[in-house]
Design a protein around this motif. Sequence first.
Motif, PDB file in Angstrom:
ATOM      1  N   ALA A  11       0.787  -1.236  -0.132  1.00 30.09           N
ATOM      2  CA  ALA A  11      -0.005   0.063  -0.159  1.00 30.09           C
ATOM      3  C   ALA A  11       0.841   1.229   0.072  1.00 30.09           C
ATOM      4  O   ALA A  11       0.498   2.224  -0.774  1.00 30.09           O
ATOM      5  CB  ALA A  11      -1.040   0.015   1.359  1.00 30.09           C
ATOM      6  N   ARG A  12       2.030   1.274   0.716  1.00 27.64           N
ATOM      7  CA  ARG A  12       2.873   2.402   0.785  1.00 27.64           C
ATOM      8  C   ARG A  12       3.535   2.656  -0.648  1.00 27.64           C
ATOM      9  O   ARG A  12       3.793   3.603  -1.187  1.00 27.64           O
ATOM     10  CB  ARG A  12       3.831   2.293   1.798  1.00 27.64           C
ATOM     11  CG  ARG A  12       3.374   2.392   3.284  1.00 27.64           C
ATOM     12  CD  ARG A  12       4.354   2.398   4.363  1.00 27.64           C
ATOM     13  NE  ARG A  12       5.063   1.307   4.414  1.00 27.64           N
ATOM     14  CZ  ARG A  12       4.849   0.171   4.947  1.00 27.64           C
ATOM     15  NH1 ARG A  12       3.678   0.133   5.937  1.00 27.64           N
ATOM     16  NH2 ARG A  12       5.665  -0.875   5.261  1.00 27.64           N
ATOM     17  N   GLU A  15       1.022   3.772  -3.230  1.00 26.84           N
ATOM     18  CA  GLU A  15       0.361   5.074  -3.227  1.00 26.84           C
ATOM     19  C   GLU A  15       0.582   6.188  -4.030  1.00 26.84           C
ATOM     20  O   GLU A  15       1.755   6.363  -4.474  1.00 26.84           O
ATOM     21  CB  GLU A  15       0.493   5.645  -1.656  1.00 26.84           C
ATOM     22  CG  GLU A  15      -0.162   6.900  -1.324  1.00 26.84           C
ATOM     23  CD  GLU A  15       0.149   7.218   0.402  1.00 26.84           C
ATOM     24  OE1 GLU A  15      -0.541   8.086   0.713  1.00 26.84           O
ATOM     25  OE2 GLU A  15       0.836   6.750   0.740  1.00 26.84           O
ATOM     26  N   ARG A  20      -7.880   5.153  -4.307  1.00 27.07           N
ATOM     27  CA  ARG A  20      -8.382   4.515  -2.898  1.00 27.07           C
ATOM     28  C   ARG A  20      -9.978   4.705  -3.514  1.00 27.07           C
ATOM     29  O   ARG A  20     -10.454   5.701  -3.566  1.00 27.07           O
ATOM     30  CB  ARG A  20      -8.112   5.399  -1.908  1.00 27.07           C
ATOM     31  CG  ARG A  20      -8.926   4.768  -0.438  1.00 27.07           C
ATOM     32  CD  ARG A  20      -8.573   6.013   0.642  1.00 27.07           C
ATOM     33  NE  ARG A  20      -9.282   5.388   1.685  1.00 27.07           N
ATOM     34  CZ  ARG A  20      -8.625   4.619   2.627  1.00 27.07           C
ATOM     35  NH1 ARG A  20      -7.266   4.348   2.530  1.00 27.07           N
ATOM     36  NH2 ARG A  20      -9.199   4.061   3.681  1.00 27.07           N
ATOM     37  N   ARG A  46      -3.632  -2.488  -8.933  1.00 26.93           N
ATOM     38  CA  ARG A  46      -2.767  -2.672  -7.408  1.00 26.93           C
ATOM     39  C   ARG A  46      -1.560  -3.701  -7.557  1.00 26.93           C
ATOM     40  O   ARG A  46      -0.463  -3.236  -7.234  1.00 26.93           O
ATOM     41  CB  ARG A  46      -3.616  -2.889  -6.525  1.00 26.93           C
ATOM     42  CG  ARG A  46      -4.940  -1.822  -6.226  1.00 26.93           C
ATOM     43  CD  ARG A  46      -5.913  -2.436  -5.231  1.00 26.93           C
ATOM     44  NE  ARG A  46      -7.002  -1.535  -4.772  1.00 26.93           N
ATOM     45  CZ  ARG A  46      -6.932  -0.458  -4.127  1.00 26.93           C
ATOM     46  NH1 ARG A  46      -5.943  -0.254  -3.223  1.00 26.93           N
ATOM     47  NH2 ARG A  46      -8.103   0.383  -3.897  1.00 26.93           N
ATOM     48  N   THR A 152      -4.608  -4.723  -1.229  1.00 30.26           N
ATOM     49  CA  THR A 152      -4.314  -3.462  -0.467  1.00 30.26           C
ATOM     50  C   THR A 152      -5.942  -2.993  -0.546  1.00 30.26           C
ATOM     51  O   THR A 152      -6.056  -2.185   0.214  1.00 30.26           O
ATOM     52  CB  THR A 152      -3.432  -2.599  -1.211  1.00 30.26           C
ATOM     53  OG1 THR A 152      -3.819  -2.652  -2.785  1.00 30.26           O
ATOM     54  CG2 THR A 152      -2.054  -2.999  -1.089  1.00 30.26           C
ATOM     55  N   GLU A 156      -8.791  -0.421   2.764  1.00 30.50           N
ATOM     56  CA  GLU A 156      -9.747   0.534   2.691  1.00 30.50           C
ATOM     57  C   GLU A 156     -11.207   0.291   2.914  1.00 30.50           C
ATOM     58  O   GLU A 156     -11.881   1.111   2.904  1.00 30.50           O
ATOM     59  CB  GLU A 156      -9.688   0.871   1.478  1.00 30.50           C
ATOM     60  CG  GLU A 156      -8.332   1.358   0.634  1.00 30.50           C
ATOM     61  CD  GLU A 156      -8.222   1.433  -0.861  1.00 30.50           C
ATOM     62  OE1 GLU A 156      -7.128   1.588  -1.257  1.00 30.50           O
ATOM     63  OE2 GLU A 156      -9.185   1.451  -1.410  1.00 30.50           O
TER      64      GLU A 156
END
Length: 312
Positions: A11-12, A15, A20, A46, A152, A156
Amino acid sequence: MVDRDAVEAAARRIEGHVRRTPSVEVAPGLWFKLELLQHSGSFKARGAFNRILAAREDGELPAAGVVAASGGNAGLAVAFAAARLGIPAEVFVPEVAPAVKVRKLRQLGAVVHQHGREYAEAYAASTIRVAETGALFVHAYDQPEIVAGQGTLALELPEVDTVLVATGGGGLVGGVAAAVGDRARVVAVEPAGAPTLHAALAAGRPVDVVVDSVAADSLGARRVGTIALESAVRHGVRSVLVDDEAIVQARKRLWAEHRIVVELGAAAAYAGLGRLDDAGRVAVVLCGANTDPSDIADEAPAETVQDLSQGV
């Protein structure tokens, strides 16, 4: 093994490269995760970004670029990520891949090769091309970076008790289970005509299945990935099967009642809602919309969302 730490690291890494996507409560206790709004039209962006960016970080991204094999969505994601990152991409798809997906692949600048009648044949051709060129292979579902990247989206989600995930090769369900499997029940929804995880759970290992489903363009893997199976076993993922008619009707319901257009593979997750008992708060992952909407009749579907939501 892919765990929550790997998903959080993914996820980092991605980004700023992916969206999202929203989660919308459409009925009390029932949420839709609108991953169909993701870049390239599905969650696959993703994993593609995570795989390519991780290789670049490690100095392992060759000048030849990337090669992928796909029923359509994984290829679109790889082509999109490659275009954004300025690297070449070649994508191998079955001859039966929907024309809308093949057209989009070419629009994204990928070199498209059509081989065979199903994903497994396109995959075999792609491995030969990798050996010839030295390109980075981006698997549709069975690489740690891919599975972690797909997971990821689960970070959310709102707090729910159950997450419904359409499953083919298993990259998404494996990643979702790694991300939230210790906090929520994860249910893999599979076409009865392509029960990859279902068969693997019964056999204790990945096994080939016959692929014969209307959702085969996105859920058409012949066997589930080893990473997905390990994650499913570790987190107690349950598999439920839905027939083609249920998938088709679920797609119609999503349009008739919510004005959401999804591909048949994504509709499978919604079709699984009627198979649950005592599910509590539920999130249905609507994972892709790379489809031709002209075949969705604007008519009352065979069942209503209330029928599906019994027990939720």
